[in-house]
Write an enzyme that holds these catalytic residues in place. Structure first.
Site, short mmCIF file in Angstrom:
data_model
loop_
_atom_site.label_atom_id
_atom_site.label_comp_id
_atom_site.label_asym_id
_atom_site.label_seq_id
_atom_site.Cartn_x
_atom_site.Cartn_y
_atom_site.Cartn_z
N GLU A 245 0.89 -1.17 0.00
CA GLU A 245 0.00 0.00 0.00
C GLU A 245 0.91 1.20 0.00
OE1 GLU A 245 -1.64 3.12 0.55
OE2 GLU A 245 -1.82 2.59 2.67
N CYS A 279 -2.37 8.78 3.28
CA CYS A 279 -2.23 8.29 1.91
C CYS A 279 -3.48 8.51 1.07
CB CYS A 279 -1.84 6.82 1.91
SG CYS A 279 -3.04 5.74 2.71
#
Length: 470
Positions: A245, A279
């Site tokens: 990720e 993020c």
């Protein structure tokens, strides 16, 4: 605090100081792990895998439920640890601690749903006397490497499903925020997790990461962090499963038919939550020209009301960046954008690790703030004439984690859903919306695979086929 290797808590003379990013005060120290500590953790994890693989599912469920209850009971202490070692305000940290309870609880629930199914072997001529099924089995040792921005819940997202699936874990938490991970390890041991299943090695990535990711005993690497680090892992890992990720540069589209007040409130929050060190935080907002002027005026006004300061102050809206070096990097990018002709609407200044919430308009494509992930409290506004233009520009970067659209039109919403090159589309919500049970991950340079408990469990287990010839 001490790191966890095998059946004991380990200290070392060589220490890493954990400091509050607001005032640089010493919070605690942790051991500075070395290659030999990684080796000891991997040997312990081999034993831990044998132990967890043999545990009945109801025992794994029991441990995870108990751990969730322990975290819930100490939620304020966990929140203060998150807020003191990291960037989040105490109000943001409380939400992360609450989400950790959810993540552990969902991991317990999903443990009972690791199911297989029967296979109709007799669907092929000549196999009339065959019957069978498949079931899922744990893959082994999982190396989990976690970032600083969610130091508790992102650890739970890796450790929870790994335990639920019958695996063992060697965890390397972020060097600057290891305390939340160690407190979660304490909670799991208190909940009855057998020794050796979870190992936590604290230390600098430059000293220990290669030993962890290259070791053939590791069957999966689960990494959350920067894109460049992810690319290095892919190059070095060898033959093992990899879940990444990585970075993002999340776009939001604001159409002229939307609830403008909702769009402003949600995108301001999405841009500056956790000082923009998120993020899936909002970085680019494409606003239809019919409502652009009003959106810009109200967005900037709302941003200027945000209070920056000490994380543990209940009235603080935005705390410090994680290090002064990171704050200086953002400052450099801001100066570059101004030099290239971007229009600074508010913010743009730094004092130590505190960086004002910053809003730009007219960001040129040549600026890093346009095309790269800023991972800081900066957001760009763009005027667009149509949904086609907004989608084209939104897709014009190499990242694709989350996107969002604000509109009352189902046609607009479903066009964005189909055409945005991202792993998740939020309709009438910020890109930073997430619940812990949903599949989470991106496309392009935003990563490989999916997190979210059910989906992580699929990565952390494999199907085994059983066939009887009767």
């Amino acid at each position: 605090m001490k790191m966890l290797i095998g059946d004991r808590w380990v200290d070392k003379d060589d220490k890493i100081e954990v400091r509050n990013p607001y005032d640089d005060s010493l919070v605690d120290t942790v051991p500075s792990g070395a290659v030999e500590d990684v080796e000891a953790a991997l040997r312990a994890a081999e034993e831990g895998f044998r132990t967890n693989r043999a545990l009945p599912v109801h025992k794994r469920i029991e441990v995870l439920y108990r751990a969730a209850q322990i975290v819930r009971g100490g939620q304020e202490e966990f929140a203060r640890t998150i807020s003191t070692e990291g960037s989040k305000t105490i109000r943001e940290a409380r939400k992360e601690a609450s989400r950790c309870v959810d993540t552990l609880t969902i991991s317990a629930e999903e443990a009972r749903r690791i199911a297989g199914e029967t296979i109709p072997f007799d669907s092929r001529p000549g196999s009339e006397n065959r019957l069978g099924y498949y079931y899922r089995f744990p893959i082994g040792i999982i190396a989990a490497i976690t970032p600083f921005n969610d130091p508790l819940n992102l650890v739970a997202h890796k450790v929870g499903p790994a335990i639920a699936g019958g695996n063992a874990v060697v965890l390397k938490p972020a060097t600057v925020t290891p305390l939340s991970a160690l407190r979660l390890a304490e909670a799991l041991i208190e909940a009855g997790l057998p020794w050796n299943i979870l190992n936590v090695v604290t230390g600098h990535a430059s000293r220990i990461a290669d030993a962890l990711v290259t070791d053939p005993r590791v069957r999966m690497i689960s990494f959350t962090g920067g894109t460049q680090a992810g690319l290095e892992i892919v190059k070095k890992a060898g033959l093992k499963k990899i879940g990444l990720e990585l970075g993002s540069n999340s776009p939001v589209i604001v159409m002229d038919d939307c609830d403008l007040e909702s769009a402003i409130e949600n995108t301001v929050s999405g841009a500056f939550w956790a000082v923009g060190q998120n993020c899936i935080g909002v970085q680019r907002i494409y606003v239809h020209e019919k409502v652009y002027a009003e959106f810009e005026k109200r967005f900037v006004s709302r941003t200027r009301k945000m209070k920056t300061g000490r994380q543990l102050d209940e009235t603080t809206d935005m705390g410090p960046m994680i290090t002064e070096g990171e704050a200086r990097r953002v400052e450099e990018w801001v100066k570059e954008a101004v030099g290239l002709g971007a229009r600074l609407l508010t913010g743009g200044t730094r004092k130590g690790t505190l960086f004002e919430p910053t809003v730009f308009a007219g960001m040129p494509e040549a600026a890093r703030l346009d095309r790269e992930e800023v991972f800081g409290p900066v957001v760009n506004l763009y005027k667009v004439g149509s949904l086609d233009e907004a989608i084209r520009l939104a897709n014009g970067v190499r990242y694709g984690l989350h996107g969002a659209i604000f509109t009352r039109s189902l046609d607009n919403a479903f066009r964005a859903i189909r055409e945005l090159e991202v792993g998740g589309v939020m309709v009438n919500d910020s890109t930073d919306y997430r619940i812990d049970m949903m599949p989470f991950g991106g496309v392009k340079w935003s990563g490989l695979g999916r997190e979210g408990i059910k989906f992580a469990l699929l990565e952390m287990t494999e199907p085994k086929v059983v066939c009887f010839n009767l």
